[in-house]
Design a protein around this motif. Structure first.
Motif, PDB file in Angstrom:
ATOM      1  N   LEU A 287      -2.677  -8.789   2.221  1.00 43.49           N
ATOM      2  CA  LEU A 287      -3.331  -8.519   0.898  1.00 43.49           C
ATOM      3  C   LEU A 287      -4.695  -8.981   0.685  1.00 43.49           C
ATOM      4  N   SER A 288      -4.869 -10.210   1.283  1.00 44.65           N
ATOM      5  CA  SER A 288      -6.365 -10.868   1.347  1.00 44.65           C
ATOM      6  C   SER A 288      -7.394  -9.899   1.887  1.00 44.65           C
ATOM      7  N   MET A 289      -6.853  -9.220   3.264  1.00 47.42           N
ATOM      8  CA  MET A 289      -7.871  -8.542   3.793  1.00 47.42           C
ATOM      9  C   MET A 289      -7.994  -7.107   3.265  1.00 47.42           C
ATOM     10  N   LEU A 290      -7.115  -6.865   2.520  1.00 46.85           N
ATOM     11  CA  LEU A 290      -7.196  -5.368   1.716  1.00 46.85           C
ATOM     12  C   LEU A 290      -8.124  -5.838   0.355  1.00 46.85           C
ATOM     13  N   LEU A 291      -8.404  -6.904   0.034  1.00 43.33           N
ATOM     14  CA  LEU A 291      -9.384  -7.213  -1.223  1.00 43.33           C
ATOM     15  C   LEU A 291     -10.722  -6.741  -0.924  1.00 43.33           C
TER      16      LEU A 291
ATOM     17  N   GLY B 246       5.204  -1.580   4.803  1.00 43.53           N
ATOM     18  CA  GLY B 246       6.229  -0.796   3.957  1.00 43.53           C
ATOM     19  C   GLY B 246       6.732  -1.630   2.753  1.00 43.53           C
ATOM     20  N   ILE B 247       7.216  -2.782   2.985  1.00 40.78           N
ATOM     21  CA  ILE B 247       7.332  -3.622   1.897  1.00 40.78           C
ATOM     22  C   ILE B 247       6.165  -3.939   0.874  1.00 40.78           C
ATOM     23  N   LEU B 248       5.159  -4.086   1.368  1.00 50.83           N
ATOM     24  CA  LEU B 248       4.106  -4.038   0.190  1.00 50.83           C
ATOM     25  C   LEU B 248       3.914  -2.814  -0.534  1.00 50.83           C
ATOM     26  N   THR B 249       4.188  -1.511   0.177  1.00 50.07           N
ATOM     27  CA  THR B 249       4.277  -0.298  -0.419  1.00 50.07           C
ATOM     28  C   THR B 249       5.352  -0.268  -1.546  1.00 50.07           C
ATOM     29  N   ARG B 250       6.387  -0.526  -1.279  1.00 47.52           N
ATOM     30  CA  ARG B 250       7.697  -0.583  -2.153  1.00 47.52           C
ATOM     31  C   ARG B 250       7.435  -1.363  -3.166  1.00 47.52           C
ATOM     32  N   ALA B 251       6.834  -2.524  -3.016  1.00 47.67           N
ATOM     33  CA  ALA B 251       6.330  -3.630  -3.968  1.00 47.67           C
ATOM     34  C   ALA B 251       5.336  -3.015  -5.080  1.00 47.67           C
ATOM     35  N   GLY B 252       4.745  -1.827  -4.734  1.00 50.46           N
ATOM     36  CA  GLY B 252       3.692  -1.465  -5.508  1.00 50.46           C
ATOM     37  C   GLY B 252       2.226  -2.117  -5.380  1.00 50.46           C
ATOM     38  N   LEU B 253       2.152  -2.990  -4.259  1.00 52.38           N
ATOM     39  CA  LEU B 253       0.900  -3.975  -4.193  1.00 52.38           C
ATOM     40  C   LEU B 253       0.012  -3.226  -3.449  1.00 52.38           C
ATOM     41  N   ILE B 254       0.296  -2.309  -2.473  1.00 54.73           N
ATOM     42  CA  ILE B 254      -0.565  -1.307  -1.878  1.00 54.73           C
ATOM     43  C   ILE B 254      -0.142   0.311  -1.856  1.00 54.73           C
ATOM     44  N   THR B 255      -1.010   0.913  -1.512  1.00 50.35           N
ATOM     45  CA  THR B 255      -0.576   2.493  -1.401  1.00 50.35           C
ATOM     46  C   THR B 255      -1.048   2.835   0.212  1.00 50.35           C
ATOM     47  N   GLN B 256      -0.556   3.794   0.696  1.00 56.79           N
ATOM     48  CA  GLN B 256      -0.844   4.111   2.107  1.00 56.79           C
ATOM     49  C   GLN B 256      -0.957   5.787   2.001  1.00 56.79           C
ATOM     50  N   GLU B 257      -2.126   6.401   2.705  1.00 52.89           N
ATOM     51  CA  GLU B 257      -2.488   7.620   2.389  1.00 52.89           C
ATOM     52  C   GLU B 257      -2.865   8.309   3.761  1.00 52.89           C
ATOM     53  N   ARG B 258      -2.683   9.152   4.235  1.00 48.75           N
ATOM     54  CA  ARG B 258      -3.278   9.946   5.719  1.00 48.75           C
ATOM     55  C   ARG B 258      -4.556  10.427   5.079  1.00 48.75           C
ATOM     56  N   ARG B 259      -5.613   9.799   5.935  1.00 46.76           N
ATOM     57  CA  ARG B 259      -6.844  10.347   6.005  1.00 46.76           C
ATOM     58  C   ARG B 259      -7.231  11.153   7.685  1.00 46.76           C
ATOM     59  N   GLY B 260      -7.155  12.265   7.708  1.00 47.97           N
ATOM     60  CA  GLY B 260      -7.473  12.740   8.909  1.00 47.97           C
ATOM     61  C   GLY B 260      -6.127  12.239   9.699  1.00 47.97           C
ATOM     62  N   ARG B 261      -6.301  11.569  11.071  1.00 44.84           N
ATOM     63  CA  ARG B 261      -5.304  11.302  11.791  1.00 44.84           C
ATOM     64  C   ARG B 261      -4.892   9.943  11.503  1.00 44.84           C
ATOM     65  N   LEU B 262      -5.493   9.169  10.605  1.00 46.15           N
ATOM     66  CA  LEU B 262      -5.230   7.726  10.354  1.00 46.15           C
ATOM     67  C   LEU B 262      -4.436   7.609   9.148  1.00 46.15           C
ATOM     68  N   LYS B 263      -3.749   6.641   8.973  1.00 45.40           N
ATOM     69  CA  LYS B 263      -3.212   6.094   7.817  1.00 45.40           C
ATOM     70  C   LYS B 263      -3.690   4.795   7.174  1.00 45.40           C
ATOM     71  N   TRP B 264      -4.242   5.071   6.121  1.00 45.55           N
ATOM     72  CA  TRP B 264      -4.912   4.020   5.338  1.00 45.55           C
ATOM     73  C   TRP B 264      -4.187   3.320   4.185  1.00 45.55           C
ATOM     74  N   CYS B 265      -4.520   1.870   4.196  1.00 43.70           N
ATOM     75  CA  CYS B 265      -4.066   1.299   3.287  1.00 43.70           C
ATOM     76  C   CYS B 265      -5.008   0.766   2.024  1.00 43.70           C
ATOM     77  N   LYS B 266      -4.725   0.831   0.991  1.00 46.17           N
ATOM     78  CA  LYS B 266      -5.379   0.316  -0.144  1.00 46.17           C
ATOM     79  C   LYS B 266      -4.870  -0.320  -1.234  1.00 46.17           C
ATOM     80  N   LEU B 267      -5.438  -1.470  -1.592  1.00 44.36           N
ATOM     81  CA  LEU B 267      -4.820  -2.594  -2.407  1.00 44.36           C
ATOM     82  C   LEU B 267      -4.857  -2.071  -3.666  1.00 44.36           C
ATOM     83  N   GLU B 268      -3.554  -2.038  -4.389  1.00 41.69           N
ATOM     84  CA  GLU B 268      -3.545  -1.715  -5.981  1.00 41.69           C
ATOM     85  C   GLU B 268      -3.996  -2.594  -6.826  1.00 41.69           C
ATOM     86  N   PRO B 269      -5.116  -2.450  -7.600  1.00 44.56           N
ATOM     87  CA  PRO B 269      -5.655  -3.564  -8.453  1.00 44.56           C
ATOM     88  C   PRO B 269      -4.921  -4.079  -9.378  1.00 44.56           C
ATOM     89  N   ASP B 270      -3.911  -3.217 -10.040  1.00 43.42           N
ATOM     90  CA  ASP B 270      -3.123  -3.714 -11.091  1.00 43.42           C
ATOM     91  C   ASP B 270      -1.904  -4.334 -10.516  1.00 43.42           C
TER      92      ASP B 270
END
Length: 131
Positions: free
Chosen positions: A21-25, A50-74
């Motif tokens: 989470l700190s890295m994704l800040l 996966g745990i962070l995603t299920r907790a709603g703390l991050i989202t993951q999405e495909r961008r091209g061939r890579l899966k990206w992680c994004k911190l959910e600000p709220d």
């Protein structure tokens, strides 16, 4: 998706997940970049994500061939509001509060078995926990 505080705090309980989470800040990151600083397999990092995603703390999405992680600000808003509720009181002596709970619930700590068993200590601990 409504996420309970239990799930959020369980996700935050692990130091690897807190570090992620700190890295994704800073910015969104590819999963491979998230995994780079850790001495664990990509599969292990994926489980943490996966745990962070299920907790709603991050989202993951495909961008091209890579899966990206994004911190959910709220994502931490509910947990933060819950914790701020304790700010209206004096700081809690967590050690005394733990001893109080152990005594009240009739539990014993394995490493502190009979250290504080008389009634005077119990009333002192209750006073400590309340202040």
């Amino acid at each position: 998706m409504s996420v309970t505080l239990d799930i959020v705090f369980a996700a935050l309980a692990d130091p690897t997940r807190r570090a992620i989470l700190s890295m994704l800040l800073e910015d969104d990151m590819a999963v491979t970049d998230v995994a780079a600083p850790f001495d664990m397999s990509l599969a292990a990092i994926s489980k943490h994500l996966g745990i962070l995603t299920r907790a709603g703390l991050i989202t993951q999405e495909r961008r091209g061939r890579l899966k990206w992680c994004k911190l959910e600000p709220d994502a931490l808003r509910a947990a933060s509001v819950w914790m701020q509720g304790f700010g209206q009181f004096e700081p809690v002596n967590l050690d005394a509060f733990e001893r109080f709970l152990i005594l009240e619930l009739g539990l014993e700590q394995p490493d502190k078995a009979e250290d504080e068993s008389d009634d005077d200590d119990k009333s002192d601990q209750i006073d400590d926990a309340a202040h």
